[in-house]
Scaffold this active site. Structure first.
Site, PDB file in Angstrom:
ATOM      1  N   ARG A 283       0.740  -1.007   0.102  1.00 15.51           N
ATOM      2  CA  ARG A 283       0.114   0.114  -0.014  1.00 15.51           C
ATOM      3  C   ARG A 283       0.813   1.329   0.061  1.00 15.51           C
ATOM      4  O   ARG A 283       1.788   1.364   0.835  1.00 15.51           O
ATOM      5  CB  ARG A 283      -0.920   0.085   1.268  1.00 15.51           C
ATOM      6  CG  ARG A 283      -1.946  -1.387   1.069  1.00 15.51           C
ATOM      7  CD  ARG A 283      -2.801  -1.206   2.401  1.00 15.51           C
ATOM      8  NE  ARG A 283      -3.547  -2.275   2.376  1.00 15.51           N
ATOM      9  CZ  ARG A 283      -4.485  -2.746   3.409  1.00 15.51           C
ATOM     10  NH1 ARG A 283      -4.498  -2.058   3.930  1.00 15.51           N
ATOM     11  NH2 ARG A 283      -5.188  -3.846   3.261  1.00 15.51           N
TER      12      ARG A 283
ATOM     13  N   ARG B 215       1.587   1.176  10.239  1.00 11.33           N
ATOM     14  CA  ARG B 215       1.184   1.542   9.070  1.00 11.33           C
ATOM     15  C   ARG B 215       2.419   1.371   8.018  1.00 11.33           C
ATOM     16  O   ARG B 215       3.310   2.421   8.088  1.00 11.33           O
ATOM     17  CB  ARG B 215       0.655   3.171   8.856  1.00 11.33           C
ATOM     18  CG  ARG B 215      -0.335   3.479   7.586  1.00 11.33           C
ATOM     19  CD  ARG B 215      -0.567   4.912   7.556  1.00 11.33           C
ATOM     20  NE  ARG B 215      -1.760   4.888   8.808  1.00 11.33           N
ATOM     21  CZ  ARG B 215      -2.823   5.090   8.386  1.00 11.33           C
ATOM     22  NH1 ARG B 215      -3.382   4.508   7.412  1.00 11.33           N
ATOM     23  NH2 ARG B 215      -3.659   4.981   9.697  1.00 11.33           N
TER      24      ARG B 215
ATOM     25  N   GLU C 145      -7.134  -0.416  15.350  1.00 11.35           N
ATOM     26  CA  GLU C 145      -7.693  -1.222  14.465  1.00 11.35           C
ATOM     27  C   GLU C 145      -6.633  -2.184  14.127  1.00 11.35           C
ATOM     28  O   GLU C 145      -5.825  -1.809  13.731  1.00 11.35           O
ATOM     29  CB  GLU C 145      -8.298  -0.316  13.330  1.00 11.35           C
ATOM     30  CG  GLU C 145      -8.984  -1.424  12.112  1.00 11.35           C
ATOM     31  CD  GLU C 145      -8.199  -1.748  11.061  1.00 11.35           C
ATOM     32  OE1 GLU C 145      -8.110  -3.027  10.595  1.00 11.35           O
ATOM     33  OE2 GLU C 145      -7.235  -0.905  10.425  1.00 11.35           O
TER      34      GLU C 145
ATOM     35  N   SER D 126     -10.567  -5.518   9.837  1.00 11.29           N
ATOM     36  CA  SER D 126     -12.148  -4.955   9.443  1.00 11.29           C
ATOM     37  C   SER D 126     -12.601  -6.213   8.883  1.00 11.29           C
ATOM     38  O   SER D 126     -12.336  -6.995   7.948  1.00 11.29           O
ATOM     39  CB  SER D 126     -11.684  -3.886   8.323  1.00 11.29           C
ATOM     40  OG  SER D 126     -11.182  -2.643   8.924  1.00 11.29           O
TER      41      SER D 126
ATOM     42  N   ARG E  94       0.972  -5.846  12.845  1.00  8.89           N
ATOM     43  CA  ARG E  94       0.187  -5.333  13.991  1.00  8.89           C
ATOM     44  C   ARG E  94      -0.024  -6.182  15.182  1.00  8.89           C
ATOM     45  O   ARG E  94      -0.085  -5.758  16.321  1.00  8.89           O
ATOM     46  CB  ARG E  94      -1.284  -4.686  13.335  1.00  8.89           C
ATOM     47  CG  ARG E  94      -1.037  -3.422  12.711  1.00  8.89           C
ATOM     48  CD  ARG E  94      -2.509  -2.797  12.530  1.00  8.89           C
ATOM     49  NE  ARG E  94      -2.173  -1.747  11.467  1.00  8.89           N
ATOM     50  CZ  ARG E  94      -3.024  -0.794  11.243  1.00  8.89           C
ATOM     51  NH1 ARG E  94      -4.112  -0.832  11.750  1.00  8.89           N
ATOM     52  NH2 ARG E  94      -2.878   0.067  10.326  1.00  8.89           N
TER      53      ARG E  94
END
Length: 430
Positions: free
Chosen positions: A263, A278, A350, A353, A391
């Site tokens: 990403r 991130r 988070e 999801s 994470r």
């Protein structure tokens, strides 16, 4: 992707629901494009019928030895008119398709109002937040002090937002990956896949990454082919069944894969630049389910439970929230976020999801099944992270840190690691 007629028939209801996520649906433009396309198709059909009749007249007049010059001129003009109308049809179709591809999914009315994570509704909290009798370190300091994480050398290799794991850290990363895959395949019934990490434009369009999010993707190519590095295994897993009709007896289909995710994080610079939160490249185990639309709510709750099981098995405190309509991803109708506790930040972040896309992705990718009447119908798709390895590793370091600088590891990982603790010097202890 939406069906134009469906949105037009919904009218004000479609406008209302899309407004909840900050999208202003221009029904008049949609109706005009749909009308232009329909009129062009109708006119083309009429002219083709007339052209066929004139061609027959030319043949008959020729056999009778009559002058056919006028008829041939008429036939030529009809062909010219058809070509012009085909160009109009194609233009209207292109504009309509581009518009439909830009319209996000209709949010579920159960999603709360709002456009950011502050408006999310907390569903539940699971596990006790660890209490420390010392000042807890963040995962960066823990990783660098033990030597299992190296951000400096990763930056030397690739720039910021990359990481190198070493020794017990690399073993932990590998153990988490295998543990997640075993959990989902052996206990939850998912089939494991190994998929390409580079996919074409059609594949990215099928799950909704293109055209809207091209700036967030890493793009390359071979010869005249555009290829994109996948942002998640959701993309290849879901598109495995693009342009296919899946037998109803084969549903639900449950798939999992372990892949790197790439990403660009466009627009996020300055946010979470420190550590594993991130990154441009990270490893993740993904879950995808293709289901009958009538069972989508049941299947969503089931998938949420599968993702939560990862955190429970790792003895990590977390909470589940339902995202607000305006904070829900482009392709999703309803999304649960699972947020894991980070002691150093004194907050939940988070980590997964879990989303219901309804038939939105299936329409874009043409994934169908059959109804009870045997007729083809669109399937529904769901996906969830279970879990991102980086994470999860960060949360483990922070929640399981000890006063002496060591890291206690959960019993569920011991069979995969062969040790129960990472000492302060980075060495494993059995």
């Amino acid at each position: 992707m939406h069906d134009a007629r469906g949105l037009i028939e919904m009218g004000a209801e479609a406008v209302r629901r899309l407004a909840r996520r900050g999208y202003n649906l221009d029904l008049s433009t949609l109706e005009d494009l749909q009308s232009r396309r329909s009129r062009s198709i109708h006119s083309i059909d009429e002219l083709r019928a007339e052209s066929k009749r004139v061609a027959s007249d030319v043949q008959q007049a020729s056999r009778r030895g009559e002058d056919i010059a006028t008829l041939k001129e008429t036939a030529r003009k009809l062909k010219d008119q058809i070509r012009e109308l085909e160009a109009e049809r194609d233009k209207a179709q292109s504009e309509l398709t581009n518009l439909l591809l830009s319209i996000p999914n209709l949010p579920d009315d159960r999603a709360p109002e709002g456009d950011s994570d502050e408006f999310a509704t907390e569903i539940r909290r699971v596990g006790a937040q660890p209490a420390f009798d010392f000042e807890p370190k963040d995962h960066v300091d823990l990783g660098e002090s033990t030597g299992i994480l190296d951000f400096g050398r990763a930056t030397k290799l690739s720039g910021p937002r990359f990481a190198v794991t070493r020794g017990a850290g690399a073993a932990l990363e590998r153990a988490l990956t295998t543990f997640f895959l075993d959990l989902h395949t052996r206990r939850h019934g998912y089939s494991e896949y190994s998929v390409p990490y580079l996919v074409n434009r059609k594949t990215m369009t099928g799950t909704g990454q293109l055209p809207k999010f091209e700036a967030d993707l890493f793009k390359t190519g071979v010869a005249d082919r555009d290829l994109f590095l996948i942002p998640t295994a959701e993309v290849p897993l879901t598109n495995l069944y693009a342009d296919e009709i899946i037998p109803a007896a084969d549903l639900p289909m449950a798939m999992t894969a372990h892949t790197p995710c790439f990403r660009s994080e466009a627009g996020s610079y300055g946010r979470d630049t420190r550590g594993l939160i991130r990154q441009h490249q990270f490893m993740k185990v993904e879950l995808v389910r293709i289901v009958d639309p009538e069972r989508v709510d049941v299947e969503l709750e089931k998938m949420l439970g599968h993702a939560e099981a990862c955190l429970k098995e790792l003895d990590l405190a977390y909470r589940v929230v339902m995202l607000a309509a305006g904070d829900t991803g482009f392709s999703a109708q309803l999304t649960y976020d699972i947020e894991v506790w980070f002691p150093s930040q004194n907050t939940y972040r988070e980590i997964s999801s879990v989303s219901n896309f309804g038939t939105f992705q299936a329409r874009r990718a043409d994934i169908r099944t059959r109804g009870s009447d045997g007729k083809p119908k669109l399937a529904a798709t769901l996906n969830g992270s279970a879990l991102p390895v980086g994470r999860t590793l960060a949360a483990l370091l922070e929640q399981h840190q000890q006063a002496d600088g060591s890291i206690r590891l959960p019993e569920s990982l011991v069979p995969y690691l062969g040790f129960r603790r990472i000492l302060a010097d980075g060495s494993p202890e059995e």
